[in-house]
Design an enzyme around this catalytic site. Sequence first.
Site, PDB file in Angstrom:
ATOM      1  N   HIS A   1       0.859  -1.193   0.000  1.00  0.00           N
ATOM      2  CA  HIS A   1       0.000   0.000   0.000  1.00  0.00           C
ATOM      3  C   HIS A   1       0.893   1.240   0.000  1.00  0.00           C
ATOM      4  O   HIS A   1       1.921   1.271   0.686  1.00  0.00           O
ATOM      5  CB  HIS A   1      -0.894  -0.025   1.245  1.00  0.00           C
ATOM      6  CG  HIS A   1      -1.877   1.089   1.294  1.00  0.00           C
ATOM      7  ND1 HIS A   1      -1.541   2.364   1.706  1.00  0.00           N
ATOM      8  CD2 HIS A   1      -3.201   1.129   1.000  1.00  0.00           C
ATOM      9  CE1 HIS A   1      -2.607   3.139   1.661  1.00  0.00           C
ATOM     10  NE2 HIS A   1      -3.621   2.406   1.217  1.00  0.00           N
TER      11      HIS A   1
ATOM     12  N   ASP B   1       0.897   4.186   1.389  1.00  0.00           N
ATOM     13  CA  ASP B   1       1.249   4.752   2.690  1.00  0.00           C
ATOM     14  C   ASP B   1       2.196   3.834   3.455  1.00  0.00           C
ATOM     15  O   ASP B   1       3.114   4.296   4.147  1.00  0.00           O
ATOM     16  CB  ASP B   1      -0.010   4.997   3.534  1.00  0.00           C
ATOM     17  CG  ASP B   1      -0.902   6.082   2.954  1.00  0.00           C
ATOM     18  OD1 ASP B   1      -0.369   7.001   2.317  1.00  0.00           O
ATOM     19  OD2 ASP B   1      -2.136   6.006   3.127  1.00  0.00           O
ATOM     20  N   LYS B   2       1.981   2.534   3.324  1.00  0.00           N
ATOM     21  CA  LYS B   2       2.843   1.587   4.024  1.00  0.00           C
ATOM     22  C   LYS B   2       4.237   1.500   3.401  1.00  0.00           C
ATOM     23  O   LYS B   2       5.221   1.223   4.100  1.00  0.00           O
ATOM     24  CB  LYS B   2       2.187   0.199   4.047  1.00  0.00           C
ATOM     25  CG  LYS B   2       1.251   0.014   5.223  1.00  0.00           C
ATOM     26  CD  LYS B   2       2.026  -0.055   6.515  1.00  0.00           C
ATOM     27  CE  LYS B   2       1.202   0.461   7.665  1.00  0.00           C
ATOM     28  NZ  LYS B   2       1.922   1.294   8.597  1.00  0.00           N
TER      29      LYS B   2
ATOM     30  N   GLU C   1      10.484  11.561   7.143  1.00  0.00           N
ATOM     31  CA  GLU C   1       9.170  11.501   6.502  1.00  0.00           C
ATOM     32  C   GLU C   1       9.348  11.160   5.030  1.00  0.00           C
ATOM     33  O   GLU C   1      10.246  11.695   4.366  1.00  0.00           O
ATOM     34  CB  GLU C   1       8.441  12.846   6.634  1.00  0.00           C
ATOM     35  CG  GLU C   1       8.341  13.376   8.053  1.00  0.00           C
ATOM     36  CD  GLU C   1       7.351  12.596   8.912  1.00  0.00           C
ATOM     37  OE1 GLU C   1       6.598  11.783   8.346  1.00  0.00           O
ATOM     38  OE2 GLU C   1       7.346  12.820  10.122  1.00  0.00           O
TER      39      GLU C   1
ATOM     40  N   GLU D   1      14.431  15.688   9.757  1.00  0.00           N
ATOM     41  CA  GLU D   1      15.536  16.172  10.575  1.00  0.00           C
ATOM     42  C   GLU D   1      16.297  14.976  11.150  1.00  0.00           C
ATOM     43  O   GLU D   1      15.689  14.164  11.845  1.00  0.00           O
ATOM     44  CB  GLU D   1      15.021  17.056  11.723  1.00  0.00           C
ATOM     45  CG  GLU D   1      14.336  18.328  11.259  1.00  0.00           C
ATOM     46  CD  GLU D   1      12.922  18.075  10.746  1.00  0.00           C
ATOM     47  OE1 GLU D   1      12.560  18.640   9.695  1.00  0.00           O
ATOM     48  OE2 GLU D   1      12.200  17.295  11.386  1.00  0.00           O
TER      49      GLU D   1
ATOM     50  N   LYS E   1      -5.703  -4.366   0.475  1.00  0.00           N
ATOM     51  CA  LYS E   1      -6.344  -4.002   1.738  1.00  0.00           C
ATOM     52  C   LYS E   1      -7.221  -5.146   2.217  1.00  0.00           C
ATOM     53  O   LYS E   1      -7.741  -5.934   1.423  1.00  0.00           O
ATOM     54  CB  LYS E   1      -7.234  -2.760   1.564  1.00  0.00           C
ATOM     55  CG  LYS E   1      -6.522  -1.442   1.439  1.00  0.00           C
ATOM     56  CD  LYS E   1      -7.539  -0.301   1.411  1.00  0.00           C
ATOM     57  CE  LYS E   1      -6.869   1.053   1.498  1.00  0.00           C
ATOM     58  NZ  LYS E   1      -7.868   2.143   1.568  1.00  0.00           N
TER      59      LYS E   1
ATOM     60  N   PHE F   1      -8.649  -3.825 -10.188  1.00  0.00           N
ATOM     61  CA  PHE F   1      -7.607  -3.188  -9.388  1.00  0.00           C
ATOM     62  C   PHE F   1      -6.255  -3.518 -10.014  1.00  0.00           C
ATOM     63  O   PHE F   1      -5.488  -4.308  -9.485  1.00  0.00           O
ATOM     64  CB  PHE F   1      -7.690  -3.687  -7.944  1.00  0.00           C
ATOM     65  CG  PHE F   1      -6.846  -2.925  -6.946  1.00  0.00           C
ATOM     66  CD1 PHE F   1      -6.019  -1.876  -7.327  1.00  0.00           C
ATOM     67  CD2 PHE F   1      -6.872  -3.286  -5.608  1.00  0.00           C
ATOM     68  CE1 PHE F   1      -5.254  -1.189  -6.410  1.00  0.00           C
ATOM     69  CE2 PHE F   1      -6.098  -2.611  -4.670  1.00  0.00           C
ATOM     70  CZ  PHE F   1      -5.286  -1.567  -5.063  1.00  0.00           C
TER      71      PHE F   1
ATOM     72  N   ASP G   1      -2.287   5.946  -5.998  1.00  0.00           N
ATOM     73  CA  ASP G   1      -2.504   6.931  -4.940  1.00  0.00           C
ATOM     74  C   ASP G   1      -1.164   7.346  -4.361  1.00  0.00           C
ATOM     75  O   ASP G   1      -0.290   6.501  -4.161  1.00  0.00           O
ATOM     76  CB  ASP G   1      -3.364   6.352  -3.802  1.00  0.00           C
ATOM     77  CG  ASP G   1      -4.821   6.198  -4.187  1.00  0.00           C
ATOM     78  OD1 ASP G   1      -5.465   7.226  -4.421  1.00  0.00           O
ATOM     79  OD2 ASP G   1      -5.296   5.056  -4.246  1.00  0.00           O
ATOM     80  N   ALA G   2      -1.014   8.621  -4.051  1.00  0.00           N
ATOM     81  CA  ALA G   2       0.198   9.076  -3.381  1.00  0.00           C
ATOM     82  C   ALA G   2       0.260   8.489  -1.977  1.00  0.00           C
ATOM     83  O   ALA G   2      -0.754   8.289  -1.321  1.00  0.00           O
ATOM     84  CB  ALA G   2       0.219  10.607  -3.322  1.00  0.00           C
TER      85      ALA G   2
ATOM     86  N   ARG H   1       0.238   7.869   7.753  1.00  0.00           N
ATOM     87  CA  ARG H   1      -1.168   8.048   7.389  1.00  0.00           C
ATOM     88  C   ARG H   1      -1.995   6.794   7.657  1.00  0.00           C
ATOM     89  O   ARG H   1      -3.152   6.707   7.266  1.00  0.00           O
ATOM     90  CB  ARG H   1      -1.276   8.480   5.928  1.00  0.00           C
ATOM     91  CG  ARG H   1      -2.519   9.319   5.648  1.00  0.00           C
ATOM     92  CD  ARG H   1      -2.394  10.165   4.407  1.00  0.00           C
ATOM     93  NE  ARG H   1      -2.029   9.400   3.225  1.00  0.00           N
ATOM     94  CZ  ARG H   1      -1.842   9.951   2.023  1.00  0.00           C
ATOM     95  NH1 ARG H   1      -1.991  11.255   1.872  1.00  0.00           N
ATOM     96  NH2 ARG H   1      -1.495   9.209   0.991  1.00  0.00           N
ATOM     97  N   LYS H   2      -1.403   5.808   8.311  1.00  0.00           N
ATOM     98  CA  LYS H   2      -2.140   4.596   8.663  1.00  0.00           C
ATOM     99  C   LYS H   2      -1.977   4.301  10.158  1.00  0.00           C
ATOM    100  O   LYS H   2      -1.702   3.172  10.566  1.00  0.00           O
ATOM    101  CB  LYS H   2      -1.655   3.411   7.812  1.00  0.00           C
ATOM    102  CG  LYS H   2      -2.161   3.464   6.380  1.00  0.00           C
ATOM    103  CD  LYS H   2      -3.657   3.226   6.312  1.00  0.00           C
ATOM    104  CE  LYS H   2      -4.214   3.406   4.895  1.00  0.00           C
ATOM    105  NZ  LYS H   2      -4.320   4.822   4.506  1.00  0.00           N
TER     106      LYS H   2
ATOM    107  N   LYS I   1      10.640   7.711  13.405  1.00  0.00           N
ATOM    108  CA  LYS I   1      10.964   8.486  14.600  1.00  0.00           C
ATOM    109  C   LYS I   1      11.824   7.674  15.558  1.00  0.00           C
ATOM    110  O   LYS I   1      11.483   6.535  15.883  1.00  0.00           O
ATOM    111  CB  LYS I   1       9.676   8.913  15.317  1.00  0.00           C
ATOM    112  CG  LYS I   1       8.790   9.838  14.490  1.00  0.00           C
ATOM    113  CD  LYS I   1       7.513  10.190  15.236  1.00  0.00           C
ATOM    114  CE  LYS I   1       6.620  11.108  14.395  1.00  0.00           C
ATOM    115  NZ  LYS I   1       5.354  11.413  15.081  1.00  0.00           N
TER     116      LYS I   1
ATOM    117  N   LYS J   1      11.244  10.315  20.652  1.00  0.00           N
ATOM    118  CA  LYS J   1       9.919  10.839  20.314  1.00  0.00           C
ATOM    119  C   LYS J   1       8.875   9.991  21.046  1.00  0.00           C
ATOM    120  O   LYS J   1       8.688   8.809  20.742  1.00  0.00           O
ATOM    121  CB  LYS J   1       9.658  10.777  18.812  1.00  0.00           C
ATOM    122  CG  LYS J   1      10.296  11.915  18.012  1.00  0.00           C
ATOM    123  CD  LYS J   1      11.773  11.773  17.863  1.00  0.00           C
ATOM    124  CE  LYS J   1      12.328  12.771  16.852  1.00  0.00           C
ATOM    125  NZ  LYS J   1      13.801  12.720  16.803  1.00  0.00           N
TER     126      LYS J   1
ATOM    127  N   ASP K   1       5.794   9.999  20.839  1.00  0.00           N
ATOM    128  CA  ASP K   1       4.765   9.457  19.952  1.00  0.00           C
ATOM    129  C   ASP K   1       4.956   7.951  19.799  1.00  0.00           C
ATOM    130  O   ASP K   1       3.988   7.189  19.737  1.00  0.00           O
ATOM    131  CB  ASP K   1       4.855  10.100  18.565  1.00  0.00           C
ATOM    132  CG  ASP K   1       4.174  11.451  18.505  1.00  0.00           C
ATOM    133  OD1 ASP K   1       3.333  11.732  19.374  1.00  0.00           O
ATOM    134  OD2 ASP K   1       4.493  12.237  17.592  1.00  0.00           O
TER     135      ASP K   1
END
Length: 423
Positions: A17, A19-20, A45, A58, A182, A257, A265-266, A271-272, A292, A296, A298
């Site tokens: 995918h 995003d993945k 990123e 960074e 998916k 598909f 898709d970008a 985003r997941k 990260k 961090k 997060d």
Amino acid sequence: MSSKKYLFTSESVTEGHPDKICDQISDAILDEFLTKDATARVAAETFATTGMVMVAGEITSNCYVDIPHIVRTTIENIGYTGKSSGGFDSKTCAVITSIDEQSDDIASGVNKALESREDNGILTKDETNNIGAGDQGIMFGYACDETPEYMPLPISLAHKLAYRLSQVRKQGILSYLRPDGKSQVTVEYIDNVPSRIDTIVISTQHDEIINGFEDNIKIQEIIRKDIIEKVINYVFEKEQLKPDEKTKYLINPSGRFVIGGPQGDAGLTGRKIIVDTYGGYSRHGGGAFSGKDPTKVDRSAAYAARYVAKNIVAAGLAKKCEIELAYAIGVAEPVSVYVDTFSTGIISDDDITKIIRENFDLRPSAIINYFDLRNLPSKNGGKFYQKLSAYGHMGRVDIDVPWEHLDKVETLKLQASKYTCGV
């Protein structure tokens, strides 16, 4: 009193995918830096689109890392190469990088926590745990007794289906599959207990010609039959709760598909985040994990919150447990610890909160040291965080993940007995 019945749905995605792909690239970069320099500060990123990958962020380290090489190798290992590239190829895509060092303003607060700065008048006795949180924010951890891995059933099943989808592609069992895909599972609950599988959705990228057929109707018939037999039935063979005669199967519901991945898709790192955690069954603080380094919160505090919640449920203190941690940038101690057992606890949530504070050190350095987060890549052949970046960071049983360990169970049982006995 009538039973409470509802449906709950969670999704997962394959490693192909878009995003993945970005999550895996960002974490592959992190793995490489931490393997060479365990103290590296990394915030990588990744953005991917047709014919292009861009890495920005960074990074502060005393080591050089060949980022374009990592990008191409990661994409190739996912499967975007040659005939099956689907319009996005590891060898021909452009790779652009834009990397700065970590801000000195952020670094000063992280390097030495507010509690340990002399100008604050407070000196910590434990100088090994004196770094501050890398940012402010809230992180959630969750566990429940629905599955052996203490995860909600919908996301557990969705991950298994997505993983199997990639497995049959890579092993050549269904060689016409392409990397993007998916899965989605809807579970019917009665009185908060999973009772049946209501709907299974799988969308998978595929070749234009399958078994010599070009007709899309015939192609979709082949895909439906194969996915049910080789993916869905395979996964549910090992599950206690199985599909029934009323379970709905939606296989490639769009009907076709072929164009997928970054061409379709970008993609973007982070985003997941719901796929990465609990499939929406628990709240989420909004922070992503991939790319990260452990300073961090997060990332590190979300792992710690999962660890706490899982040990609480495994110790029998509650059937389900959600933990919220909150931090301020440059401050070591969490500004708040919140517990919600959804009225399933054997003692009060307030008492569980007291037990947590007495038995878990939730300062960033303590979390990093306890889980050895900086050294996990080097201890695992240079790849650790990248393995987590697809198919979930929580509930993993295929990787030795320290925040999934149940080494606090006996301690928690003992501590809880003081409250249940009225001591």
